[in-house]
Structures are given as C-alpha cells and as structure tokens.
Write a protein that holds these residues in place. Structure first.
Motif, PDB file in Angstrom:
ATOM      1  N   LYS A  39       0.826  -1.213   0.000  1.00 27.99           N
ATOM      2  CA  LYS A  39       0.000   0.000   0.000  1.00 27.99           C
ATOM      3  C   LYS A  39       0.862   1.265   0.000  1.00 27.99           C
ATOM      4  CE  LYS A  39      -4.053   1.817   2.373  1.00 27.99           C
ATOM      5  NZ  LYS A  39      -4.969   1.667   3.513  1.00 27.99           N
ATOM      6  N   LYS A  40       2.067   1.101   0.505  1.00 30.68           N
ATOM      7  CA  LYS A  40       2.967   2.269   0.605  1.00 30.68           C
ATOM      8  C   LYS A  40       3.309   2.838  -0.773  1.00 30.68           C
ATOM      9  CE  LYS A  40       7.209   3.691   2.949  1.00 30.68           C
ATOM     10  NZ  LYS A  40       8.371   3.246   3.755  1.00 30.68           N
ATOM     11  N   ILE A  41       3.242   1.983  -1.813  1.00 28.63           N
ATOM     12  CA  ILE A  41       3.571   2.448  -3.173  1.00 28.63           C
ATOM     13  C   ILE A  41       2.650   3.576  -3.595  1.00 28.63           C
ATOM     14  CG2 ILE A  41       3.684   1.756  -5.609  1.00 28.63           C
ATOM     15  CD1 ILE A  41       4.430  -1.039  -4.667  1.00 28.63           C
ATOM     16  N   THR A  42       1.363   3.454  -3.265  1.00 28.23           N
ATOM     17  CA  THR A  42       0.379   4.465  -3.686  1.00 28.23           C
ATOM     18  C   THR A  42       0.320   5.648  -2.733  1.00 28.23           C
ATOM     19  OG1 THR A  42      -1.377   3.315  -2.480  1.00 28.23           O
ATOM     20  CG2 THR A  42      -1.009   2.674  -4.778  1.00 28.23           C
ATOM     21  N   GLN A  43       1.062   5.576  -1.605  1.00 19.54           N
ATOM     22  CA  GLN A  43       0.996   6.652  -0.616  1.00 19.54           C
ATOM     23  C   GLN A  43       2.076   7.722  -0.823  1.00 19.54           C
ATOM     24  OE1 GLN A  43       1.190   4.448   3.045  1.00 19.54           O
ATOM     25  NE2 GLN A  43      -1.040   3.992   3.039  1.00 19.54           N
ATOM     26  N   PHE A  44       3.034   7.406  -1.693  1.00 22.34           N
ATOM     27  CA  PHE A  44       4.077   8.416  -1.973  1.00 22.34           C
ATOM     28  C   PHE A  44       3.464   9.554  -2.774  1.00 22.34           C
ATOM     29  CE2 PHE A  44       6.958   4.808  -1.222  1.00 22.34           C
ATOM     30  CZ  PHE A  44       7.888   5.406  -0.375  1.00 22.34           C
ATOM     31  N   ASN A  45       3.786  10.825  -2.379  1.00 23.71           N
ATOM     32  CA  ASN A  45       3.345  11.982  -3.166  1.00 23.71           C
ATOM     33  C   ASN A  45       4.219  12.177  -4.395  1.00 23.71           C
ATOM     34  OD1 ASN A  45       1.207  12.632  -1.478  1.00 23.71           O
ATOM     35  ND2 ASN A  45       2.522  13.842  -0.102  1.00 23.71           N
ATOM     36  N   ASN A  46       5.474  11.824  -4.254  1.00 26.33           N
ATOM     37  CA  ASN A  46       6.427  11.991  -5.336  1.00 26.33           C
ATOM     38  C   ASN A  46       6.530  10.702  -6.114  1.00 26.33           C
ATOM     39  OD1 ASN A  46       9.231  11.901  -6.606  1.00 26.33           O
ATOM     40  ND2 ASN A  46       9.087  14.061  -5.987  1.00 26.33           N
ATOM     41  N   ILE A  47       6.329  10.759  -7.435  1.00 30.25           N
ATOM     42  CA  ILE A  47       6.351   9.568  -8.260  1.00 30.25           C
ATOM     43  C   ILE A  47       7.717   8.916  -8.297  1.00 30.25           C
ATOM     44  CG2 ILE A  47       6.807  10.886 -10.372  1.00 30.25           C
ATOM     45  CD1 ILE A  47       4.740   7.656  -9.963  1.00 30.25           C
ATOM     46  N   ASP A  48       8.761   9.705  -8.189  1.00 29.48           N
ATOM     47  CA  ASP A  48      10.111   9.132  -8.210  1.00 29.48           C
ATOM     48  C   ASP A  48      10.353   8.276  -6.969  1.00 29.48           C
ATOM     49  OD1 ASP A  48      10.708  10.310 -10.643  1.00 29.48           O
ATOM     50  OD2 ASP A  48      11.411  12.171  -9.698  1.00 29.48           O
ATOM     51  N   SER A  49       9.894   8.782  -5.815  1.00 32.19           N
ATOM     52  CA  SER A  49      10.061   7.994  -4.583  1.00 32.19           C
ATOM     53  C   SER A  49       9.288   6.675  -4.681  1.00 32.19           C
ATOM     54  CB  SER A  49       9.581   8.802  -3.371  1.00 32.19           C
ATOM     55  OG  SER A  49      10.337   9.965  -3.232  1.00 32.19           O
ATOM     56  N   ALA A  50       8.069   6.782  -5.219  1.00 35.62           N
ATOM     57  CA  ALA A  50       7.269   5.568  -5.385  1.00 35.62           C
ATOM     58  C   ALA A  50       7.953   4.586  -6.317  1.00 35.62           C
ATOM     59  CB  ALA A  50       5.881   5.939  -5.914  1.00 35.62           C
ATOM     60  N   ARG A  51       8.536   5.099  -7.406  1.00 38.47           N
ATOM     61  CA  ARG A  51       9.201   4.197  -8.355  1.00 38.47           C
ATOM     62  C   ARG A  51      10.406   3.511  -7.723  1.00 38.47           C
ATOM     63  NH1 ARG A  51      13.473   4.914 -11.098  1.00 38.47           N
ATOM     64  NH2 ARG A  51      13.523   7.189 -10.715  1.00 38.47           N
ATOM     65  N   ARG A  52      11.244   4.280  -6.930  1.00 36.33           N
ATOM     66  CA  ARG A  52      12.424   3.693  -6.304  1.00 36.33           C
ATOM     67  C   ARG A  52      12.016   2.599  -5.300  1.00 36.33           C
ATOM     68  NH1 ARG A  52      14.312   9.081  -6.543  1.00 36.33           N
ATOM     69  NH2 ARG A  52      13.544   9.472  -4.409  1.00 36.33           N
ATOM     70  N   TYR A  53      10.964   2.854  -4.561  1.00 37.96           N
ATOM     71  CA  TYR A  53      10.507   1.855  -3.581  1.00 37.96           C
ATOM     72  C   TYR A  53      10.003   0.590  -4.285  1.00 37.96           C
ATOM     73  CZ  TYR A  53       7.888  -0.275   0.255  1.00 37.96           C
ATOM     74  OH  TYR A  53       7.404  -1.156   1.184  1.00 37.96           O
ATOM     75  N   SER A  54       9.245   0.817  -5.354  1.00 40.70           N
ATOM     76  CA  SER A  54       8.732  -0.350  -6.099  1.00 40.70           C
ATOM     77  C   SER A  54       9.870  -1.127  -6.750  1.00 40.70           C
ATOM     78  CB  SER A  54       7.718   0.092  -7.144  1.00 40.70           C
ATOM     79  OG  SER A  54       8.344   0.826  -8.185  1.00 40.70           O
ATOM     80  N   ASP A  55      10.914  -0.404  -7.203  1.00 39.49           N
ATOM     81  CA  ASP A  55      12.067  -1.104  -7.792  1.00 39.49           C
ATOM     82  C   ASP A  55      12.759  -1.998  -6.769  1.00 39.49           C
ATOM     83  OD1 ASP A  55      11.578   0.029 -10.231  1.00 39.49           O
ATOM     84  OD2 ASP A  55      13.101   1.619 -10.048  1.00 39.49           O
ATOM     85  N   SER A  56      12.862  -1.502  -5.519  1.00 31.00           N
ATOM     86  CA  SER A  56      13.487  -2.325  -4.474  1.00 31.00           C
ATOM     87  C   SER A  56      12.657  -3.582  -4.197  1.00 31.00           C
ATOM     88  CB  SER A  56      13.662  -1.507  -3.192  1.00 31.00           C
ATOM     89  OG  SER A  56      12.400  -1.124  -2.677  1.00 31.00           O
ATOM     90  N   LEU A  57      11.320  -3.414  -4.195  1.00 29.84           N
ATOM     91  CA  LEU A  57      10.448  -4.592  -4.007  1.00 29.84           C
ATOM     92  C   LEU A  57      10.578  -5.577  -5.167  1.00 29.84           C
ATOM     93  CD1 LEU A  57       7.177  -2.966  -2.613  1.00 29.84           C
ATOM     94  CD2 LEU A  57       8.981  -4.111  -1.328  1.00 29.84           C
ATOM     95  N   LEU A  58      10.652  -5.051  -6.365  1.00 33.14           N
ATOM     96  CA  LEU A  58      10.785  -5.919  -7.538  1.00 33.14           C
ATOM     97  C   LEU A  58      12.101  -6.685  -7.501  1.00 33.14           C
ATOM     98  CD1 LEU A  58       9.401  -3.534 -10.324  1.00 33.14           C
ATOM     99  CD2 LEU A  58       8.314  -5.601  -9.428  1.00 33.14           C
ATOM    100  N   THR A  59      13.172  -6.016  -7.044  1.00 30.74           N
ATOM    101  CA  THR A  59      14.479  -6.698  -6.954  1.00 30.74           C
ATOM    102  C   THR A  59      14.400  -7.883  -5.995  1.00 30.74           C
ATOM    103  OG1 THR A  59      15.636  -4.620  -7.417  1.00 30.74           O
ATOM    104  CG2 THR A  59      16.904  -6.385  -6.378  1.00 30.74           C
ATOM    105  N   LEU A  60      13.798  -7.675  -4.825  1.00 24.01           N
ATOM    106  CA  LEU A  60      13.675  -8.767  -3.844  1.00 24.01           C
ATOM    107  C   LEU A  60      12.765  -9.883  -4.385  1.00 24.01           C
ATOM    108  CD1 LEU A  60      13.335  -6.713  -0.545  1.00 24.01           C
ATOM    109  CD2 LEU A  60      15.278  -8.092  -1.283  1.00 24.01           C
ATOM    110  N   ALA A  61      11.679  -9.500  -5.064  1.00 23.23           N
ATOM    111  CA  ALA A  61      10.775 -10.505  -5.617  1.00 23.23           C
ATOM    112  C   ALA A  61      11.482 -11.384  -6.641  1.00 23.23           C
ATOM    113  CB  ALA A  61       9.556  -9.830  -6.238  1.00 23.23           C
ATOM    114  N   ARG A  62      12.319 -10.773  -7.475  1.00 23.35           N
ATOM    115  CA  ARG A  62      13.052 -11.547  -8.479  1.00 23.35           C
ATOM    116  C   ARG A  62      14.108 -12.439  -7.839  1.00 23.35           C
ATOM    117  NH1 ARG A  62      13.177  -6.210 -11.331  1.00 23.35           N
ATOM    118  NH2 ARG A  62      11.372  -6.207 -12.736  1.00 23.35           N
ATOM    119  N   GLN A  63      14.754 -11.923  -6.774  1.00 26.34           N
ATOM    120  CA  GLN A  63      15.746 -12.743  -6.079  1.00 26.34           C
ATOM    121  C   GLN A  63      15.100 -14.006  -5.494  1.00 26.34           C
ATOM    122  OE1 GLN A  63      17.500 -10.123  -3.205  1.00 26.34           O
ATOM    123  NE2 GLN A  63      18.868  -9.101  -4.697  1.00 26.34           N
TER     124      GLN A  63
END
Length: 944
Positions: A39-63
């Motif tokens: 849910k935190k992905i949609t709570q970021f006001n800044n799209i860049d912050s949301a993208r960086r957080y989602s990228d970190s989640l995607l990295t762990l998911a792929r690992q």
C-alpha cells in the motif's frame, strides 16, 4: 578516522536489517493490496520515490523468484502512474504485471492488470482495443465464477463506453454492476459501481440533451457515495474524482454556486496530492461554469492552466477535446476569433480520432461478440452443469450400487453365518442324538443281558422241572415279572425311537375280538386280588380280522387297564368297552377311582409327568406310560381322549382306524409255542467246537449251560482275545457266537476282521445283540453275519440257530452222493476233506447271491436258470455251490429266500406273512412259516 569507519559499519548494519525485514515481508506477502509494504507504493506523493521503492520490491521478488508478488508490485506501480497522469507508463507497468501473473496463480492481479490496460488504452483513444481487452476479462470472470472481479470488469466496460457516448450499451452494464455489488454486500464495490452509474446517467449522448431525471439520478448516486458510511471508505484520489463529477452535475442542474464550491475544493485536494488528471478534469468543469456565467476571461485562464497539465501523450484525449471545445467558446466570447478557430480545429481533429465510424462499429461488434460469447459461455455453463449433474447422478448411482452390494454381501454374510450356526446346531443336535442313541444302546445291553439270564434259566426250569405247587408258582412269578421288566425296558427304548422318528408301525392280521379278550384276561387276577369288579363289554364281531400293529395296540390297552386297576380302590369297578364307531376301533377303560385333579388334567399325557396330588404320588410310576400310549395311538393314525370327573373316576379312550382284512385262519395264531425243543440232528454233534465271545461272565455261563450238553465250548471275553484264540488254535471252531457290545473290539469289528481273512471267513457267525432296531440288524447282515439273536432269547431258539448253521457248514466237508437236485443226479461223489474257500470263491459266491436275489420273487427259479446266468454248466454249478457252502443249490436258494424274508421283516416295510412269503418266492404262507420255524427256531408271527 575510526569514527567514520564505525559510522559506515553502523549504516550498513541498519541497511541490512531493513532489507532483511523487507525480504521477510515479501515472503509473507498475500494477494491483498492492503498490506503495508504494498500500500505504501500508492501513498508516496512523489512519483520518483514511489518508483524507487517499487524497484526495491521488484528486486527482492526476483531474487526470491516470487512471480506473484512481482506482479502485485507492478500493478500497484501502474496504478500510481495512473494517479499522477502518466498513463503511457501506467500502461507499460500494467502489461508487465499481466506477463508475470496468470489466472491460476493470482486471479485478482491478473484481471485488474488487464482492466488497467483497457483503461489506459481508452484514455489514449484506442477504444476498440480497450473494449476488446475488457470483454476478454469479463468472459474470463464468467468462466471461473469470479464474482467481485466481474463487478469491477463491468464498471470498467461501462466507463469505456462513455467516450463513445454509447449510453445504451453502458447503462445496462453499470446497472448489473450495482445490483451484483448489492447482492454480495460489498461496500467498496458498491461505491465504485454507484459512481460509475452516476457517470453513465450524466454522460452526453450522441444526439440531443441529457434528460433532467437522469441528471437527478446521477446526483443521487454521487451524493450517496460522498455521505454517510461510504465516505469513510473512500481514498483521497476517489474523493477528488467523485467531487469533481458531483460539481459537474450541480452545474448541469443550474446549481452554480454549489458547483463552483465543490469544484474548487476538489481542485485544491488534487493539486495538493499531485493528481494531475483529476485537477485537469476539475479545471475543465470550472471552464464550463465560467462560460455559463459569461465570464470568458476566467474560462480562458482555467483552460490555459488545464492545458499546462499532462502535456503530450499522457493527456486524456476525451478531456483534451472538451478543453479545446471550451477554449474555442471562450475565445469566441472575447471576440478573439482566430484563437477560437484554432481551438475549434484542434477539437475537430481530436474528435475525429475518437469518434470514427470504424471505432463505433468495432465497439458494437465487440458488444455483440461479447453477448454471443456470453450465450456460448452460458450454454457451456449449462452443459457443464448438466455434466456435473450427470456426474453427480452417476456418483449417487455408484454409491447406491455400492450400498446395495454392501447390503447384499452383509445379507449373504448374515445368512451364511445363520446357516453356519444352524449347521453347527444341527451338528450338535446330531451329536446329541448319536450320544442318546448310544446311551439307549448301552442301557439296552446292560438291562437285557441280566434279563436274558433271568428269563432263560426260568424258562428252562419251567420246561424241564417237575416242580409243582408253590415252587412252580414262584417260577411263573419270576417269568411273568421278568417279561414285565422287559416291557419296561422296551418302553425306554421306544422313547428313543419315537424321538428319532425311527419307530415303525408293523401291521398284521389280528382277530380283534379274541385279541381284546386275551388282553382283558391278562389283568383278571390282579383285579380279583384288589377286590375290584372287572368287566368287559365287547361289541365286535368274533370273525372280524383287522390290519393292526398288535404289539403297540396291546401296549396302549395294557397302560389304560393297569392305570385303572392301580388307582381304583377296593370294591369299586373297572369296565372295559370295545366296539366300532365311525370306521374307528374304540377301546375305552372306565374306572370309579378318585379321578384326575383339574390342575393335572392338561399334563397327564406329557412325558415323565406325575400328578402333584398326594394320593397319586403315593402310587409311584415312571410317568411315561400314558405318554407312550398316546404317541403309539397317534403313530397308528388314531387319537386318545379322556373324560374326567374329579372324585368319581375317569375314562380313557383310544380311537384307531379300522382296516378290515380277509385272511386264512392258518396264517394267524395267538398262541406262542415256547416249548419247541430242537436237538442236534447230527450224532457227532459233540465233536463240534464253538467259540463263544462274550464279556459278561454270567452270560457266558448261561450260554455254555445251553450248548455244552451238545458241543465243545471255548470262550474269549472280547474281539481282540477271540482273534488271539483263533491265531493260536490248532483246530479252528466250527461256529462263533459273539456279543455285539464288548470292550477293546466289539462284535461288528470282529465280524469284519473274520470276513477279511481267508482262514476265518468260512466260519459261520451268530451275533447276540441287545440292539433290536432294524438298522443295526441290517448292518450286521451287510457285513456278512450268518445269523443273529436279539436279547433276551430262549434256549430253544439258540439251539435251533446253532444246529442249522452247523448242519449247513458240515456239508462243506463232505458231499452227499444220494442228493438229487431237480433233474441232475450226481453219479459219483468222492468223500474228501473240506477246502477253505478262497477269496475268488467268495467273490464268485457273492455274484451268485446277487443273481439269485435278482430273481428271488419268482417261485420257478431253478438250477437251469441260475447256470445260464452264471455261464456255467449245471454239474459245475452243483459241485461249486456244494464245495463252498456245503449246501445243494436248492437248499442254498432256499437259505437265500429265508434271509431275504428276514431282511424284509426287519425293515418293517411288510405287514403280513403272505406279503413276505410271496415277496421271497415261497409258494404258500404256510410252507414259508414252517421253513422259517425250522431254520430260525422261532415262529414268524413273533417277529412281525
């Protein structure tokens, strides 16, 4: 320097802990999108912050190779890009989410990602592709029965029809979404469906204006969503979206002030939360409101601000078209026709792109295709349901069949178990019956042996003694009471026969009146002794002969009369009445005794029952007399009745079927000839040796006393000792007399051993037995016994049997040169020593006996007939029979006839002397009776 180093280490440790925590959260992630880390992905006001957080989640998911979680992150990132108005990027993330998910692994993420693709395609003007994508998802939800996802998909399709201004297609789908959300009572889905229905009601149509009532409905649904409990369920994005729509609706209703207030509030929140698409929508509605107030300068200002938001490809085509339209109108109001024309051209160009005929046709085809596919899907579902019902029916049928089989097997098992129990019970009953039969056999042997030792010597004394007066009376008393005791023993044995069903009725011609008088006379002295008036009234013709079991009738009459005399006091009377009543012989005994107590009357014919009254018990008794009388009467086909007056006397009546017969007087006798004395005919009889096999010492002495005046006697106390005597003897006995029941080896076993050995098989054997039933007698005959006597027996009978057998056996040693058989005369007979018959001789003799028995009923059987059957000449037949048996062929045939006659008597199947004599092939009953008496030493009437 060390402080910097420690700071770096601390920073790395904190980062490692954070990453481990994040990894654990990913591992424990579920499909719901309300998880904090998602849910935190949609709570970021800044799209860049949301993208960086989602990228970190995607990295762990792929690992961790967690495709499900990766698809969830991609979908929520797509939704975040949609919120900020970057619709192209949102489309890209949505497609990546679909690629990493599937209906089987995560149906929710898969369906929502495809709906996001449809939304983004529609906003870029690709309405045909958008509708195709949405309808594919709808079919998928129908197929798998995903109810919530189907509602969301209907909301999506209704929204996709709005840019096409196809209200007729959008409205039914939106209504279905609202109804289904209400049916499953899902608040979030109902809010989304209600807001979409509001949008459909307020959406412009291709031709004409929107009816006021539809605008009112649109306002109703949005006010409902933005008030009460529903408001708390809304996110900031949805609140802004719904408030912008509500402001537009207020404007359409002419409620301008309220519309402006709502739109300004919505715009402020959209700008604050960085929702550009919603802010642009609110600015578009404020332009419309300003134009309606003819404030064209303010409208142009709102329009320019709107154009500055979401430039280029991320802009919503429909919204962009509406802004161009409003700016054209505003510039026209300001008299700036050039700008008005420019924005009008842009509007038309964009409108042509959105509302082409091809897109409209494609949308209609997609809708039609969906309806067809839906029908096919419904048909498939019906078929699937029918298949399921059919499968269910088959399963139920299988279960029923299994149940029936199980019940049947249980029933069969139960029946087998019952049959096994019944078989075991029958086996036990048979075993008990065998034990009972053995008991009766043993008791018969134990009782009849001493009775023989009483009756036999007593009879000898009466026949040969010159005693008179008291001594003779005492001997007669002994003989009379011995016979009475014998009758009691026979009653006990008859009980066993009755229970086993082996007691047969042996009918014979009887002169009824004379027989009843004879029975009456038998109790005259007892009645006179007790001073009882004893009378007989016989209403039967003196010349009447009937077919009757003489012994059983006599036993019935004796029981009635003896009971009457026993219980009748002195000076009273016993009256016997005999007559014929309705083709029944009626024999009644009336007494003036005390009668029978009413409590005992129903049980007096029960076996072993004795009355409970003191005066009855004082008389004693076994309690079986009346029981046997009743069962004998019923065995003869009759019945027993009792008439009782307690205190005055009782009358017993026996009714027996009347069967008249016509006979010759010479064939019926009522007198027993017990005084016949048969002496050995051979002058050299004293040289004959008899082996006596008997375990009872006194019986040995008694039999020896009978035979020793005429023969030499050697003894053995059982079958084993007898074989030892035979094996050690220099001279074999001429005759063997053996008891049946003995220890170690009984008489039957001894007889079998003798017949198996060629050295002893020629020795004639007489068996002494207390087993009087025909089954045991026939068993002895089948083994090969020459003769048998039933205990008790008299001395004359034993002498006659022994004498006959020894005479027959002596013929085996010497031929008689004066014998003539029919037309054959032996011209030369040389005296020679006897030769013991070989097994071959015995086998031949057995065949000969079978041949003779086959023709035994013919009186004309002779030597010629037998020689033809045996394929041997008459001379050779004569020599061979004489050499093996010591008898001439005619005498041998006569012996077989007599043996057949005796077997017939023992079987109980024949009732008269005439039947037996003709069956055995004798010409007349008188001749048969004479030969039977000579051969067996007993009158044939005694055995019938």
């Amino acid at each position: 320097m060390p402080l910097v180093k420690y700071y770096c280490l601390l920073k790395r440790s904190v980062l490692s802990i954070a990453l481990c925590t994040l990894a654990w959260n990913v591992a424990c992630a579920q499909k719901q999108y309300d998880q904090p880390h998602l849910k935190k992905i949609t709570q970021f006001n800044n799209i860049d912050s949301a993208r960086r957080y989602s990228d970190s989640l995607l990295t762990l998911a792929r690992q961790q190779n967690n495709k499900v979680f990766e698809a969830q992150v991609l979908y929520l990132t797509s939704f975040k890009y949609y919120q900020v108005g970057e619709e192209v990027t949102a489309l890209e993330y949505a497609r990546r989410a679909v690629a990493n998910s599937s209906p089987e692994s995560d149906s929710s993420t898969y369906a929502k990602s495809r709906m996001m693709i449809a939304y983004m395609l529609s906003r870029s003007g690709k309405n045909e592709a958008a509708l195709k994508e949405a309808f594919d998802v709808l079919k998928l939800t129908d197929k798998h029965g995903w109810r919530k996802l189907r509602i969301e998909c209907r909301i999506c399709i209704a929204d996709l029809y709005r840019p096409l201004r196809d209200r007729n297609s959008a409205l039914p789908i939106a209504l279905q979404a609202v109804n289904e959300a209400q049916a499953i009572k899902d608040t979030s889905l109902y809010i989304a469906a209600a807001s979409m229905l509001s949008n459909v009601y307020s959406n412009p149509v291709k031709h004409g204006t929107i009816p006021p009532k539809d605008v009112a409905k649109a306002v109703f649904y949005l006010e409902q969503v933005l008030s009460g409990p529903y408001l708390q369920k809304l996110s900031a994005f949805k609140k802004v979206n719904y408030m912008g729509n509500l402001g537009r609706l207020y404007e359409m209703q002419g409620r301008y002030d309220k519309a402006e207030d709502v739109l300004n509030i919505s715009l402020a929140v959209a700008l604050k939360n960085n929702y550009p698409s919603l802010a642009k929508h609110n600015l578009n509605e404020l332009m419309t409101l300003s134009i309606d107030h003819k404030n064209y300068s303010k409208a142009v200002a709102y329009g320019q601000r709107a154009l500055a938001i979401q430039l280029g490809v991320n802009s919503n085509s429909t919204l962009q078209r509406n802004i161009y339209n409003k700016l054209s109108v505003a510039y026209e109001g300001l008299k700036d026709y050039k700008q008005a024309f420019n924005f009008a051209v842009r509007e038309n160009q964009l409108n042509d792109t959105i509302l082409t005929a091809e897109q409209t046709r494609a949308a209609a085809e997609l809708d039609k295709k969906y309806l067809n596919d839906k029908q096919l899907l419904q048909a498939a579902n019906r078929n699937s349901l029918l298949q399921q019902q059919r499968n269910f029916t088959i399963i139920i049928a299988i279960f029923i069949l299994i149940a029936i089989i199980a019940i049947y097997r249980w029933f069969v098992y139960k029946k087998k178990k019952e049959a096994a129990a019944l078989a075991l019970e029958h086996k036990q009953l048979a075993k008990m019956d065998a034990m009972k039969s053995k008991f009766f056999a043993n008791i018969s042997h134990e009782l009849k042996t001493p009775l023989t030792l009483i009756i036999g010597p007593t009879q000898q004394l009466l026949n040969h003694s010159t005693a008179t007066g008291p001594e003779k009376d005492n001997l007669q008393t002994i003989a009379r009471n011995s016979k009475k005791l014998l009758n009691m023993v026979n009653e006990l044995l008859d009980l066993g026969k009755i229970e086993s069903g082996t007691l047969a009725v042996k009918q014979q011609p009887v002169q009824l009146a004379s027989f009843i008088k004879l029975i009456y006379q038998g109790f005259a002295s007892a009645a006179e002794y007790k001073d009882i008036a004893y009378t007989l009234i016989c209403k039967i013709d003196e010349q009447l002969y009937v077919s009757l079991d003489r012994d059983k009738f006599e036993r019935v009459a004796n029981n009635f009369i003896s009971n009457a005399i026993k219980f009748t006091p002195a000076t009273q009377s016993v009256n016997i009445i005999a007559g014929i009543d309705d083709d029944m012989i009626c024999f009644s005994v009336q007494d003036n005794g005390p009668g029978i107590h009413p409590q005992d009357l129903s049980q007096i014919f029960d076996r072993y029952y004795q009355g409970n009254q003191n005066h009855i018990n004082a008389e004693g008794g076994t309690g079986i007399g009346l029981s046997i009388a009743k069962e004998f009467t019923e065995l003869m086909g009759g019945r027993v009745e009792v008439e009782n007056t307690y205190g005055e006397g009782a009358t017993f009546k026996a009714y027996i079927p009347l069967v008249p017969v016509t006979v010759q007087n010479s064939l019926v006798t009522l007198q027993d000839d017990d005084n016949v004395q048969i002496q050995p005919a051979n002058a050299t009889a004293g040289n004959k040796l008899i082996l006596l096999v008997e375990d009872h010492y006194e019986m040995v002495k008694y039999i020896a006393s009978i035979l020793s005046p005429y023969y030499r006697i050697k003894t053995a106390n059982n079958g084993v000792k007898a074989l030892e005597v035979l094996q050690s003897a220099d001279v074999l006995p001429d005759l063997i007399i053996s008891d049946v029941m003995m220890p170690e080896m009984d008489g039957f076993a001894l007889l079998g051993k003798l017949k198996e050995q060629s050295a002893y098989c020629h020795i004639p054997v007489i068996m002494l037995t207390a087993l009087a039933d025909s089954r045991n007698k026939l068993h002895a005959l089948s083994i090969g016994v020459d003769d048998y006597l039933t205990k008790p027996f008299v001395s004359a009978e034993l002498l006659a049997r022994a004498n006959n057998l020894l005479k027959n056996a002596s013929g085996r040693f010497y031929d008689d040169d004066n014998e003539t058989e029919g037309q054959i005369t032996v011209e030369t007979v040389v005296k020679q020593k006897a030769v013991q018959p070989s097994p071959a001789d015995l086998a031949w003799l057995n065949d000969l006996e079978k041949t003779i028995r086959r023709y035994i009923g013919k009186t004309t059987i002779n030597l010629l007939l037998v020689s033809d059957e045996m394929a041997i000449s008459e001379r050779q037949l004569f020599r061979r029979i004489k050499g093996i048996t010591g008898l001439t062929p005619n005498k041998y045939i006569r012996i077989i006839r007599l043996q057949v006659a005796r077997e017939a008597i023992e079987s109980g199947r024949y009732r008269t002397i005439a039947e037996i004599s003709y069956m055995a092939g004798f010409e007349t009953p008188t001749y048969f009776s004479k030969l039977f008496k000579e051969h067996y030493g007993r009158d044939v009437n005694e055995l019938l």
